[in-house]
Design a protein around this motif. Structure first.
Motif, PDB file in Angstrom:
ATOM      1  N   PRO A  14     -11.922 -11.095  17.851  1.00 31.15           N
ATOM      2  CA  PRO A  14     -12.117 -10.733  19.260  1.00 31.15           C
ATOM      3  C   PRO A  14     -13.112 -11.657  19.945  1.00 31.15           C
ATOM      4  N   MET A  15     -12.971 -11.789  21.263  1.00 27.95           N
ATOM      5  CA  MET A  15     -13.802 -12.728  22.009  1.00 27.95           C
ATOM      6  C   MET A  15     -15.064 -12.089  22.569  1.00 27.95           C
ATOM      7  N   GLU A  16     -15.179 -10.775  22.479  1.00 26.69           N
ATOM      8  CA  GLU A  16     -16.323 -10.089  23.086  1.00 26.69           C
ATOM      9  C   GLU A  16     -17.664 -10.547  22.534  1.00 26.69           C
ATOM     10  N   ALA A  17     -17.682 -11.047  21.291  1.00 30.47           N
ATOM     11  CA  ALA A  17     -18.939 -11.454  20.660  1.00 30.47           C
ATOM     12  C   ALA A  17     -19.359 -12.872  21.035  1.00 30.47           C
ATOM     13  N   ILE A  18     -18.536 -13.576  21.813  1.00 30.15           N
ATOM     14  CA  ILE A  18     -18.841 -14.956  22.180  1.00 30.15           C
ATOM     15  C   ILE A  18     -19.614 -14.968  23.495  1.00 30.15           C
ATOM     16  N   ASN A  19     -20.826 -15.452  23.489  1.00 34.72           N
ATOM     17  CA  ASN A  19     -21.636 -15.517  24.706  1.00 34.72           C
ATOM     18  C   ASN A  19     -21.123 -16.612  25.643  1.00 34.72           C
ATOM     19  N   GLY A  20     -21.224 -16.338  26.951  1.00 36.95           N
ATOM     20  CA  GLY A  20     -20.870 -17.346  27.944  1.00 36.95           C
ATOM     21  C   GLY A  20     -19.392 -17.427  28.259  1.00 36.95           C
ATOM     22  N   LEU A  21     -18.713 -16.292  28.259  1.00 37.86           N
ATOM     23  CA  LEU A  21     -17.259 -16.279  28.408  1.00 37.86           C
ATOM     24  C   LEU A  21     -16.836 -15.193  29.394  1.00 37.86           C
ATOM     25  N   VAL A  22     -15.755 -15.443  30.148  1.00 45.13           N
ATOM     26  CA  VAL A  22     -15.115 -14.435  30.987  1.00 45.13           C
ATOM     27  C   VAL A  22     -13.616 -14.479  30.698  1.00 45.13           C
ATOM     28  N   PHE A  23     -13.031 -13.301  30.505  1.00 45.68           N
ATOM     29  CA  PHE A  23     -11.592 -13.235  30.232  1.00 45.68           C
ATOM     30  C   PHE A  23     -11.060 -11.886  30.692  1.00 45.68           C
ATOM     31  N   ILE A  24      -9.749 -11.760  30.729  1.00 42.52           N
ATOM     32  CA  ILE A  24      -9.088 -10.505  31.084  1.00 42.52           C
ATOM     33  C   ILE A  24      -8.536  -9.887  29.808  1.00 42.52           C
ATOM     34  N   ASP A  25      -8.931  -8.647  29.523  1.00 43.83           N
ATOM     35  CA  ASP A  25      -8.513  -8.020  28.264  1.00 43.83           C
ATOM     36  C   ASP A  25      -7.123  -7.408  28.388  1.00 43.83           C
ATOM     37  N   ALA A  26      -6.686  -6.770  27.317  1.00 43.85           N
ATOM     38  CA  ALA A  26      -5.340  -6.210  27.270  1.00 43.85           C
ATOM     39  C   ALA A  26      -5.112  -5.144  28.331  1.00 43.85           C
ATOM     40  N   GLY A  27      -6.183  -4.495  28.759  1.00 41.47           N
ATOM     41  CA  GLY A  27      -6.076  -3.472  29.795  1.00 41.47           C
ATOM     42  C   GLY A  27      -6.171  -4.031  31.195  1.00 41.47           C
ATOM     43  N   ARG A  28      -6.169  -5.366  31.329  1.00 42.69           N
ATOM     44  CA  ARG A  28      -6.259  -6.081  32.603  1.00 42.69           C
ATOM     45  C   ARG A  28      -7.623  -5.923  33.266  1.00 42.69           C
ATOM     46  N   ASP A  29      -8.632  -5.606  32.479  1.00 44.71           N
ATOM     47  CA  ASP A  29      -9.996  -5.558  32.996  1.00 44.71           C
ATOM     48  C   ASP A  29     -10.682  -6.898  32.758  1.00 44.71           C
ATOM     49  N   VAL A  75     -13.624  -9.052  31.634  1.00 43.12           N
ATOM     50  CA  VAL A  75     -14.738  -8.897  30.696  1.00 43.12           C
ATOM     51  C   VAL A  75     -15.636 -10.127  30.803  1.00 43.12           C
ATOM     52  N   ARG A  76     -16.907  -9.902  31.075  1.00 42.83           N
ATOM     53  CA  ARG A  76     -17.904 -10.973  31.111  1.00 42.83           C
ATOM     54  C   ARG A  76     -18.896 -10.728  29.977  1.00 42.83           C
ATOM     55  N   THR A  77     -18.967 -11.655  29.031  1.00 37.24           N
ATOM     56  CA  THR A  77     -19.862 -11.478  27.888  1.00 37.24           C
ATOM     57  C   THR A  77     -21.287 -11.867  28.270  1.00 37.24           C
ATOM     58  N   LYS A  78     -22.211 -11.706  27.336  1.00 34.55           N
ATOM     59  CA  LYS A  78     -23.614 -12.032  27.591  1.00 34.55           C
ATOM     60  C   LYS A  78     -23.771 -13.520  27.924  1.00 34.55           C
ATOM     61  N   PRO A  79     -24.737 -13.861  28.780  1.00 34.01           N
ATOM     62  CA  PRO A  79     -24.980 -15.280  29.081  1.00 34.01           C
ATOM     63  C   PRO A  79     -25.417 -16.039  27.826  1.00 34.01           C
ATOM     64  N   ARG A  80     -25.052 -17.288  27.769  1.00 34.73           N
ATOM     65  CA  ARG A  80     -25.474 -18.131  26.650  1.00 34.73           C
ATOM     66  C   ARG A  80     -26.779 -18.839  27.011  1.00 34.73           C
ATOM     67  N   SER A  81     -27.669 -18.932  26.060  1.00 37.36           N
ATOM     68  CA  SER A  81     -28.930 -19.637  26.285  1.00 37.36           C
ATOM     69  C   SER A  81     -28.664 -21.127  26.500  1.00 37.36           C
ATOM     70  N   ARG A  82     -29.480 -21.743  27.327  1.00 37.50           N
ATOM     71  CA  ARG A  82     -29.342 -23.163  27.606  1.00 37.50           C
ATOM     72  C   ARG A  82     -29.621 -23.998  26.359  1.00 37.50           C
ATOM     73  N   LEU A  83     -28.894 -25.114  26.236  1.00 38.72           N
ATOM     74  CA  LEU A  83     -29.157 -26.072  25.175  1.00 38.72           C
ATOM     75  C   LEU A  83     -30.472 -26.797  25.467  1.00 38.72           C
ATOM     76  N   ARG A  84     -31.307 -26.926  24.472  1.00 42.56           N
ATOM     77  CA  ARG A  84     -32.602 -27.578  24.658  1.00 42.56           C
ATOM     78  C   ARG A  84     -32.715 -28.894  23.895  1.00 42.56           C
ATOM     79  N   ALA A  85     -32.094 -28.989  22.744  1.00 43.65           N
ATOM     80  CA  ALA A  85     -32.180 -30.220  21.946  1.00 43.65           C
ATOM     81  C   ALA A  85     -31.109 -31.207  22.430  1.00 43.65           C
ATOM     82  N   VAL A  86     -31.258 -31.695  23.666  1.00 44.15           N
ATOM     83  CA  VAL A  86     -30.203 -32.516  24.267  1.00 44.15           C
ATOM     84  C   VAL A  86     -30.041 -33.864  23.567  1.00 44.15           C
TER      85      VAL A  86
END
Length: 241
Positions: A75-90, A92-103
């Motif tokens: 499932p994609m719900e555990a992936i931070n930084g993602l938006v998708f439409i689930d099977a129920g057509r809702d 879903v916006r997951t938690k924000p992902r932290s910024r990369l620091r070691a550029v």
């Protein structure tokens, strides 16, 4: 297949491109990302119902995790930084992902997989210089909150710059490998810390590269004093916004 959409005024064209991808590769997962997609992923998904998902902000880690989840059937719900439409057509916006620091640990672009010569020989780019030019990124993010800009929502106000020596070494690589003579820096705000731009220009002056460069996407004026502007000019910077 990943599609990056950076500017909102270009969305009318990106919709056509995405639809063409759907038509050419039926059943293949198509994912969107970039500035416009991050700013309004719900609208993007509504416009292109065939899109699998939207990657928000910096995509390096999110996209790889998404590919792994698709391959493993997780499932994609555990992936931070993602938006998708689930099977129920809702939506879903997951938690924000932290910024990369070691550029400095991010690999340089792998241009070998891109038909780069099509762009180089036609002189395509953002700045006024034409000819063989290459896009560059020396920093990520911006510490400011300009009212016209989506940066605080997309990138947060964390600004981080690469090691200036590493940036110059990348420029040297492209001049040798692709005979590039002009560089366009697409940073949100390249000139933030005065000491960084001084070190960068010191290295450019020492290397004596036969190149020009520009800041066409814009920068701030706070660090642009007389000495800095003179350094920009002497190292081949001919244009800034």
């Amino acid at each position: 297949i990943g599609v990056s959409c950076m500017y909102s005024n270009e969305w009318v064209y990106y919709k056509v491109v995405i639809q063409a991808i759907f038509d050419a590769f039926p059943g293949v997962v198509v994912v969107a990302g970039g500035e416009h997609v991050t700013a309004d992923p719900e609208y993007v998904l509504t416009c292109c119902p065939g899109l699998h998902s939207c990657v928000l902000g910096e995509g390096e880690e999110t996209f790889v995790e998404l590919l792994d989840a698709i391959a493993d059937g997780r499932p994609m719900e555990a992936i931070n930084g993602l938006v998708f439409i689930d099977a129920g057509r809702d939506v879903v916006r997951t938690k924000p992902r932290s910024r990369l620091r070691a550029v400095d640990e991010i690999p340089i672009p792998s241009w070998e997989e891109t038909p780069l010569e099509n762009y180089l020989t036609n002189g395509l780019g953002m700045a006024s210089v034409r000819g063989r030019n290459m896009p560059m990124i020396a920093s990520r993010g911006c510490p400011y909150q300009c009212t016209f800009c989506s940066n605080p929502e997309i990138w947060t106000q964390y600004w981080v710059a690469r090691d200036p020596r590493q940036v110059v070494e990348e420029m040297k690589l492209w001049t040798a490998q692709y005979q590039v003579r002009h560089f366009e820096f697409y940073d949100l705000t390249a000139v933030v810390r005065r000491q960084w731009i001084v070190e960068f220009t010191d290295i450019l002056l020492a290397e004596r590269l036969d190149i020009t460069w520009a800041l066409p996407s814009g920068t701030r004026s706070e660090a642009l004093d007389a000495e800095v502007v003179d350094r920009l000019y002497r190292t081949g910077c001919h244009e800034l916004t």
